[in-house]
Design a protein around this motif. Sequence first.
Motif, PDB file in Angstrom:
ATOM      1  N   GLU A  53       0.834  -1.205   0.000  1.00  0.00           N
ATOM      2  CA  GLU A  53       0.000   0.000   0.000  1.00  0.00           C
ATOM      3  C   GLU A  53       0.869   1.256   0.000  1.00  0.00           C
ATOM      4  N   ALA A  54       1.914   1.262   0.857  1.00  0.00           N
ATOM      5  CA  ALA A  54       2.807   2.420   0.916  1.00  0.00           C
ATOM      6  C   ALA A  54       3.543   2.614  -0.397  1.00  0.00           C
ATOM      7  N   ASN A  55       3.992   1.515  -0.988  1.00  0.00           N
ATOM      8  CA  ASN A  55       4.728   1.615  -2.250  1.00  0.00           C
ATOM      9  C   ASN A  55       3.838   2.113  -3.380  1.00  0.00           C
ATOM     10  N   GLU A  56       2.576   1.667  -3.391  1.00  0.00           N
ATOM     11  CA  GLU A  56       1.671   2.086  -4.454  1.00  0.00           C
ATOM     12  C   GLU A  56       1.478   3.600  -4.457  1.00  0.00           C
ATOM     13  N   VAL A  57       1.465   4.183  -3.266  1.00  0.00           N
ATOM     14  CA  VAL A  57       1.274   5.631  -3.166  1.00  0.00           C
ATOM     15  C   VAL A  57       2.563   6.383  -3.470  1.00  0.00           C
ATOM     16  N   LEU A  58       3.656   5.999  -2.802  1.00  0.00           N
ATOM     17  CA  LEU A  58       4.891   6.770  -2.919  1.00  0.00           C
ATOM     18  C   LEU A  58       5.602   6.571  -4.250  1.00  0.00           C
ATOM     19  N   SER A  59       5.296   5.508  -4.963  1.00  0.00           N
ATOM     20  CA  SER A  59       5.918   5.303  -6.282  1.00  0.00           C
ATOM     21  C   SER A  59       5.159   5.999  -7.394  1.00  0.00           C
ATOM     22  N   ASP A  60       3.968   6.522  -7.085  1.00  0.00           N
ATOM     23  CA  ASP A  60       3.166   7.263  -8.063  1.00  0.00           C
ATOM     24  C   ASP A  60       3.312   8.755  -7.753  1.00  0.00           C
ATOM     25  N   PRO A  61       3.911   9.544  -8.644  1.00  0.00           N
ATOM     26  CA  PRO A  61       4.183  10.963  -8.348  1.00  0.00           C
ATOM     27  C   PRO A  61       2.949  11.743  -7.909  1.00  0.00           C
ATOM     28  N   GLN A  62       1.799  11.492  -8.551  1.00  0.00           N
ATOM     29  CA  GLN A  62       0.599  12.275  -8.225  1.00  0.00           C
ATOM     30  C   GLN A  62       0.020  11.858  -6.879  1.00  0.00           C
ATOM     31  N   LYS A  63      -0.045  10.547  -6.624  1.00  0.00           N
ATOM     32  CA  LYS A  63      -0.532  10.094  -5.315  1.00  0.00           C
ATOM     33  C   LYS A  63       0.396  10.568  -4.203  1.00  0.00           C
ATOM     34  N   ARG A  64       1.685  10.542  -4.481  1.00  0.00           N
ATOM     35  CA  ARG A  64       2.647  10.966  -3.469  1.00  0.00           C
ATOM     36  C   ARG A  64       2.486  12.454  -3.162  1.00  0.00           C
ATOM     37  N   ALA A  65       2.265  13.255  -4.206  1.00  0.00           N
ATOM     38  CA  ALA A  65       2.092  14.701  -3.997  1.00  0.00           C
ATOM     39  C   ALA A  65       0.866  14.979  -3.137  1.00  0.00           C
ATOM     40  N   ARG A  66      -0.232  14.250  -3.401  1.00  0.00           N
ATOM     41  CA  ARG A  66      -1.440  14.472  -2.606  1.00  0.00           C
ATOM     42  C   ARG A  66      -1.237  13.988  -1.175  1.00  0.00           C
ATOM     43  N   TYR A  67      -0.514  12.867  -1.029  1.00  0.00           N
ATOM     44  CA  TYR A  67      -0.262  12.340   0.312  1.00  0.00           C
ATOM     45  C   TYR A  67       0.613  13.307   1.103  1.00  0.00           C
ATOM     46  N   ASP A  68       1.654  13.870   0.458  1.00  0.00           N
ATOM     47  CA  ASP A  68       2.526  14.829   1.135  1.00  0.00           C
ATOM     48  C   ASP A  68       1.751  16.062   1.591  1.00  0.00           C
ATOM     49  N   GLN A  69       0.737  16.448   0.810  1.00  0.00           N
ATOM     50  CA  GLN A  69      -0.016  17.660   1.127  1.00  0.00           C
ATOM     51  C   GLN A  69      -1.119  17.419   2.154  1.00  0.00           C
ATOM     52  N   TYR A  70      -1.837  16.308   1.991  1.00  0.00           N
ATOM     53  CA  TYR A  70      -3.016  16.087   2.823  1.00  0.00           C
ATOM     54  C   TYR A  70      -2.884  14.907   3.802  1.00  0.00           C
ATOM     55  N   GLY A  71      -1.844  14.061   3.647  1.00  0.00           N
ATOM     56  CA  GLY A  71      -1.767  12.856   4.459  1.00  0.00           C
ATOM     57  C   GLY A  71      -2.901  11.911   4.105  1.00  0.00           C
ATOM     58  N   PHE A  72      -3.477  11.239   5.084  1.00  0.00           N
ATOM     59  CA  PHE A  72      -4.577  10.317   4.828  1.00  0.00           C
ATOM     60  C   PHE A  72      -5.914  11.030   4.674  1.00  0.00           C
ATOM     61  N   GLU A  73      -5.965  12.309   5.015  1.00  0.00           N
ATOM     62  CA  GLU A  73      -7.225  13.054   4.937  1.00  0.00           C
ATOM     63  C   GLU A  73      -7.315  13.790   3.614  1.00  0.00           C
ATOM     64  N   ASP A  74      -7.227  13.073   2.519  1.00  0.00           N
ATOM     65  CA  ASP A  74      -7.319  13.683   1.193  1.00  0.00           C
ATOM     66  C   ASP A  74      -8.717  14.247   0.987  1.00  0.00           C
ATOM     67  N   PRO A  75      -8.863  15.540   0.654  1.00  0.00           N
ATOM     68  CA  PRO A  75     -10.199  16.116   0.474  1.00  0.00           C
ATOM     69  C   PRO A  75     -10.949  15.531  -0.705  1.00  0.00           C
ATOM     70  N   MET A  76     -10.256  14.845  -1.602  1.00  0.00           N
ATOM     71  CA  MET A  76     -10.930  14.256  -2.765  1.00  0.00           C
ATOM     72  C   MET A  76     -11.333  12.814  -2.499  1.00  0.00           C
ATOM     73  N   ALA A  77     -11.134  12.320  -1.248  1.00  0.00           N
ATOM     74  CA  ALA A  77     -11.369  10.902  -0.975  1.00  0.00           C
ATOM     75  C   ALA A  77     -12.797  10.487  -1.252  1.00  0.00           C
TER      76      ALA A  77
END
Length: 372
Positions: A53-77
């Motif tokens: 799960e961690a690799n799927e997010v951090l290896s994808d530039p766009q998912k990683r950018a959203r995670y860095d900005q919002y953490g697990f509380e992504d407003p688009m969830a």
Amino acid sequence: MANKRDYYEVLGVGKNATDDEIKKAYRKKAKECHPDLHPDDKEAVERFKELNEANEVLSDPQKRARYDQYGFEDPMAGMGGGGNPFAGGFDFGMGDIFDQLFNGGMGRSSRSQGPVQGNDLRYELRITFEEAAKGCEKSFEIFRNELCETCKGSGAKPGTSPVTCTTCKGTGQIRQSGGWMTTVRTCPTCGGSGKMIKEKCSSCGGTGRVRKKRTVTVKVPAGIDHGQTIIMNAQGEPGMRGGPNGDLYIVVNVKPHNLFKRDGYNLLLDFPISFATAALGGDVQVPTLNGPVKYRIPEGTQPGTEFRIKGAGIQQLRGSGKGDLILRVKVEIPRRLTNKQKDLLREFDATTGDREYENRKSFMDRVKELFQ
């Protein structure tokens, strides 16, 4: 969300880690907790899921950018079915909605166009008990798909090259918009590669891969046990689009021994001795994996007594020490005695009493107490 660990912590990298550092950290940790290496270990399975799960997010530039900005509380969830927006990917083409928001819908999907690691292979290696205990070198044959030497993996006839797919225009995906939502599916024409092959290679039929038989030699370390796995890095199938080779997982199957049983690094041996040896004591020849050794059985040895021969067990897998050989004495009662032997035993029995048979005396005392 409160119980979830930070993805960077899961992979053991810093927040400024490069894509290559993330990839290396994932591969290293995936091998450490892979379920094949820890059979029946539910915690290893959960760690492996968390790592993926961690690799799927951090290896994808766009998912990683959203995670860095919002953490697990992504407003688009809420746009993709609720819950953790980073767990297990996105439903309804969520990754592509963000492609359109941030890239204007013009970029290619990094997942379909980027390098892909090759498939891992699995082989079951059968070895003897002695080979597992002492270590050995084994060779075996496997079949695996390899890059076609004729077309160098392109799938195209030599002298030609793949061309841009006319169906997806090279994106590798087919997008369909319905109101505010965009759904995406892999291009059926090119299979997501964005390329078409007009003239296929005659050697591989356009796949870029040919199946070949290869001989693999592996060094089996001393002390390995049944069910454990040896990993040979990069000995799996080649990756796609410049991706690294997969790995070869060699699962060790150890043939049972006809004398010894294994308990960790110790050896267990049921050792029969005669009635006379148990009573009088004496020297016996005890088999070990390195040949017979002389051992002294003490006088008055009782059935089931265990003796330990230090250092005569199994070599420790990640150490220099060895386990022990544990003898479990089995006192054998003779059958088919001659008349003379029977007379001698009756004479012997008549001359013995409670002093010689301590257990019998204790037992009879307890019987008396019971009936009193």
